[in-house]
Design a protein around this motif. Structure first.
Motif, PDB file in Angstrom:
ATOM      1  N   GLU A   1      36.051  67.574  53.308  1.00  0.00           N
ATOM      2  CA  GLU A   1      35.100  68.465  53.980  1.00  0.00           C
ATOM      3  C   GLU A   1      33.666  67.975  53.871  1.00  0.00           C
ATOM      4  O   GLU A   1      32.848  68.212  54.769  1.00  0.00           O
ATOM      5  CB  GLU A   1      35.212  69.882  53.414  1.00  0.00           C
ATOM      6  N   GLN A   2      33.335  67.289  52.797  1.00  0.00           N
ATOM      7  CA  GLN A   2      31.941  66.831  52.638  1.00  0.00           C
ATOM      8  C   GLN A   2      31.566  65.788  53.681  1.00  0.00           C
ATOM      9  O   GLN A   2      30.381  65.542  53.912  1.00  0.00           O
ATOM     10  CB  GLN A   2      31.718  66.282  51.233  1.00  0.00           C
ATOM     11  N   LEU A   3      32.548  65.161  54.324  1.00  0.00           N
ATOM     12  CA  LEU A   3      32.251  64.172  55.349  1.00  0.00           C
ATOM     13  C   LEU A   3      31.993  64.800  56.713  1.00  0.00           C
ATOM     14  O   LEU A   3      31.426  64.155  57.596  1.00  0.00           O
ATOM     15  CB  LEU A   3      33.405  63.167  55.466  1.00  0.00           C
ATOM     16  N   THR A   4      32.416  66.039  56.904  1.00  0.00           N
ATOM     17  CA  THR A   4      32.283  66.674  58.223  1.00  0.00           C
ATOM     18  C   THR A   4      30.835  66.767  58.708  1.00  0.00           C
ATOM     19  O   THR A   4      30.564  66.475  59.881  1.00  0.00           O
ATOM     20  CB  THR A   4      32.939  68.059  58.223  1.00  0.00           C
ATOM     21  N   PRO A   5      29.866  67.135  57.870  1.00  0.00           N
ATOM     22  CA  PRO A   5      28.485  67.149  58.372  1.00  0.00           C
ATOM     23  C   PRO A   5      28.003  65.773  58.851  1.00  0.00           C
ATOM     24  O   PRO A   5      27.271  65.685  59.842  1.00  0.00           O
ATOM     25  CB  PRO A   5      27.675  67.630  57.160  1.00  0.00           C
ATOM     26  N   TYR A   6      28.409  64.713  58.156  1.00  0.00           N
ATOM     27  CA  TYR A   6      28.062  63.366  58.616  1.00  0.00           C
ATOM     28  C   TYR A   6      28.670  63.117  59.999  1.00  0.00           C
ATOM     29  O   TYR A   6      28.008  62.570  60.891  1.00  0.00           O
ATOM     30  CB  TYR A   6      28.579  62.308  57.641  1.00  0.00           C
ATOM     31  N   ARG A   7      29.934  63.486  60.139  1.00  0.00           N
ATOM     32  CA  ARG A   7      30.603  63.284  61.432  1.00  0.00           C
ATOM     33  C   ARG A   7      29.893  64.043  62.550  1.00  0.00           C
ATOM     34  O   ARG A   7      29.644  63.493  63.632  1.00  0.00           O
ATOM     35  CB  ARG A   7      32.064  63.753  61.343  1.00  0.00           C
ATOM     36  N   ARG A   8      29.594  65.310  62.287  1.00  0.00           N
ATOM     37  CA  ARG A   8      28.950  66.127  63.323  1.00  0.00           C
ATOM     38  C   ARG A   8      27.612  65.537  63.747  1.00  0.00           C
ATOM     39  O   ARG A   8      27.308  65.457  64.941  1.00  0.00           O
ATOM     40  CB  ARG A   8      28.750  67.559  62.816  1.00  0.00           C
ATOM     41  N   ARG A   9      26.808  65.135  62.789  1.00  0.00           N
ATOM     42  CA  ARG A   9      25.500  64.566  63.131  1.00  0.00           C
ATOM     43  C   ARG A   9      25.654  63.258  63.890  1.00  0.00           C
ATOM     44  O   ARG A   9      24.886  62.976  64.825  1.00  0.00           O
ATOM     45  CB  ARG A   9      24.671  64.348  61.863  1.00  0.00           C
ATOM     46  N   THR A  10      26.627  62.451  63.498  1.00  0.00           N
ATOM     47  CA  THR A  10      26.789  61.135  64.116  1.00  0.00           C
ATOM     48  C   THR A  10      27.237  61.243  65.564  1.00  0.00           C
ATOM     49  O   THR A  10      26.715  60.543  66.440  1.00  0.00           O
ATOM     50  CB  THR A  10      27.785  60.290  63.312  1.00  0.00           C
ATOM     51  N   VAL A  11      28.190  62.121  65.857  1.00  0.00           N
ATOM     52  CA  VAL A  11      28.694  62.217  67.233  1.00  0.00           C
ATOM     53  C   VAL A  11      27.817  63.098  68.111  1.00  0.00           C
ATOM     54  O   VAL A  11      27.954  63.066  69.345  1.00  0.00           O
ATOM     55  CB  VAL A  11      30.149  62.730  67.266  1.00  0.00           C
ATOM     56  N   SER A  12      26.908  63.872  67.519  1.00  0.00           N
ATOM     57  CA  SER A  12      26.148  64.854  68.303  1.00  0.00           C
ATOM     58  C   SER A  12      25.277  64.211  69.372  1.00  0.00           C
ATOM     59  O   SER A  12      25.031  64.820  70.422  1.00  0.00           O
ATOM     60  CB  SER A  12      25.275  65.721  67.384  1.00  0.00           C
ATOM     61  N   GLY A  13      24.815  62.990  69.122  1.00  0.00           N
ATOM     62  CA  GLY A  13      23.958  62.337  70.103  1.00  0.00           C
ATOM     63  C   GLY A  13      24.706  61.504  71.126  1.00  0.00           C
ATOM     64  O   GLY A  13      24.088  60.976  72.057  1.00  0.00           O
ATOM     65  N   ALA A  14      26.016  61.381  70.976  1.00  0.00           N
ATOM     66  CA  ALA A  14      26.794  60.564  71.911  1.00  0.00           C
ATOM     67  C   ALA A  14      26.892  61.267  73.259  1.00  0.00           C
ATOM     68  O   ALA A  14      26.965  62.495  73.335  1.00  0.00           O
ATOM     69  CB  ALA A  14      28.188  60.312  71.350  1.00  0.00           C
ATOM     70  N   GLU A  15      26.909  60.465  74.309  1.00  0.00           N
ATOM     71  CA  GLU A  15      27.008  61.034  75.657  1.00  0.00           C
ATOM     72  C   GLU A  15      27.646  60.028  76.607  1.00  0.00           C
ATOM     73  O   GLU A  15      27.742  58.838  76.304  1.00  0.00           O
ATOM     74  CB  GLU A  15      25.630  61.437  76.176  1.00  0.00           C
ATOM     75  N   GLY A  16      28.086  60.544  77.756  1.00  0.00           N
ATOM     76  CA  GLY A  16      28.686  59.696  78.773  1.00  0.00           C
ATOM     77  C   GLY A  16      30.023  59.148  78.333  1.00  0.00           C
ATOM     78  O   GLY A  16      30.857  59.844  77.750  1.00  0.00           O
ATOM     79  N   CYS A  17      30.237  57.878  78.628  1.00  0.00           N
ATOM     80  CA  CYS A  17      31.444  57.178  78.192  1.00  0.00           C
ATOM     81  C   CYS A  17      31.199  56.615  76.797  1.00  0.00           C
ATOM     82  O   CYS A  17      30.269  55.837  76.590  1.00  0.00           O
ATOM     83  CB  CYS A  17      31.790  56.058  79.167  1.00  0.00           C
ATOM     84  N   VAL A  18      32.026  57.024  75.836  1.00  0.00           N
ATOM     85  CA  VAL A  18      31.817  56.684  74.430  1.00  0.00           C
ATOM     86  C   VAL A  18      32.924  55.754  73.946  1.00  0.00           C
ATOM     87  O   VAL A  18      34.109  56.011  74.185  1.00  0.00           O
ATOM     88  CB  VAL A  18      31.804  57.951  73.555  1.00  0.00           C
ATOM     89  N   LEU A  19      32.536  54.710  73.260  1.00  0.00           N
ATOM     90  CA  LEU A  19      33.481  53.872  72.525  1.00  0.00           C
ATOM     91  C   LEU A  19      33.407  54.268  71.063  1.00  0.00           C
ATOM     92  O   LEU A  19      32.333  54.247  70.467  1.00  0.00           O
ATOM     93  CB  LEU A  19      33.129  52.391  72.681  1.00  0.00           C
ATOM     94  N   GLU A  20      34.543  54.647  70.472  1.00  0.00           N
ATOM     95  CA  GLU A  20      34.587  54.904  69.041  1.00  0.00           C
ATOM     96  C   GLU A  20      35.384  53.796  68.358  1.00  0.00           C
ATOM     97  O   GLU A  20      36.579  53.626  68.616  1.00  0.00           O
ATOM     98  CB  GLU A  20      35.200  56.261  68.710  1.00  0.00           C
ATOM     99  N   ILE A  21      34.714  53.052  67.510  1.00  0.00           N
ATOM    100  CA  ILE A  21      35.333  51.959  66.768  1.00  0.00           C
ATOM    101  C   ILE A  21      35.938  52.505  65.482  1.00  0.00           C
ATOM    102  O   ILE A  21      35.282  53.230  64.740  1.00  0.00           O
ATOM    103  CB  ILE A  21      34.298  50.867  66.449  1.00  0.00           C
TER     104      ILE A  21
END
Length: 214
Positions: free
Chosen positions: A20-40
């Motif tokens: 659960e402690q990683l979820t805030p990092y995840r939310r902040r990281t993906v929040s700025g993504a837009e359009g077509c996204v590549l997730e590595i």
């Protein structure tokens, strides 16, 4: 790849990354993504439910078929549309300048050649696109770094090539990105494993001519 790497390690990875402690990092990281996204390193798809309606498509790349099977369940019926590709981030089957955003969470630590991966990110990212990352890596204190150096040879053998001592920010900058935002600090847990880098980068226009061909 042996039985451990093919079947046991993916399940252990999935369980470990669900903290659960990683979820805030995840939310902040993906929040700025837009359009077509590549997730590595899409792994078991833990980021997929967190993308906003600014994202129209996610292309997830991962070398583990077992983790991608879990991710496929997470992606079923989800928005945005998700395409999962089994493969290495060092050689992605995508066209030049074809994605608007690239997201990576805790995967640069385990790729075989991080420079080549970041060169691929530059290749597939549109000129005005952004690179969003959350990683763990080299700590600032020498006492912690010494432990990271000692532990990494053993740790990487049992943790899917995960390196504790990669200098994430300098790796990204050295591969032609200008970091617009960078936050660092320790998460909960043993310090050698818990120094986090979180931020956003853009391609450095002064160095954009060096993007490799597909």
């Amino acid at each position: 790849m042996g039985f451990y790497g093919k079947h046991i390690l993916p399940r252990l990875t999935h369980m470990a990354m669900r903290q659960e402690q990683l979820t805030p990092y995840r939310r902040r990281t993906v929040s700025g993504a837009e359009g077509c996204v590549l997730e590595i390193g899409v792994g078991s798809g833990l980021n997929l439910p967190l993308y906003s309606d600014k994202v129209i498509r996610v292309i997830g790349v991962d070398p583990s078929a077992e983790l991608l099977r879990i991710a496929a369940d997470a992606a079923r019926g989800a928005q945005p549309d998700v395409e999962l590709i089994e493969g290495l981030a060092e050689t992605m089957p995508l066209e030049n300048a074809s994605v608007d955003s690239v997201v990576v969470t805790w995967s640069l630590c385990s790729v075989t050649d991080p420079k080549r991966v970041l060169d691929e990110v530059r290749r597939v990212l549109k000129p005005n696109g952004r690179f969003h990352f959350a990683e763990h890596g080299l700590a600032p204190e020498q006492s912690v770094r010494r432990w990271q150096d000692r532990l990494t040879p053993i740790w990487r053998r049992c943790a899917g090539n995960c390196h504790l001592d990669r200098p994430v920010a300098s790796l990204i900058e050295d591969c032609g990105f200008r970091i617009e935002r960078l936050d660092t600090g320790y998460a909960k847990g043993p310090k050698p494993m818990a120094f986090m880098y979180e931020g956003v980068g853009r391609m450095d226009r002064c160095r954009s001519n060096g993007i490799p061909d597909a």
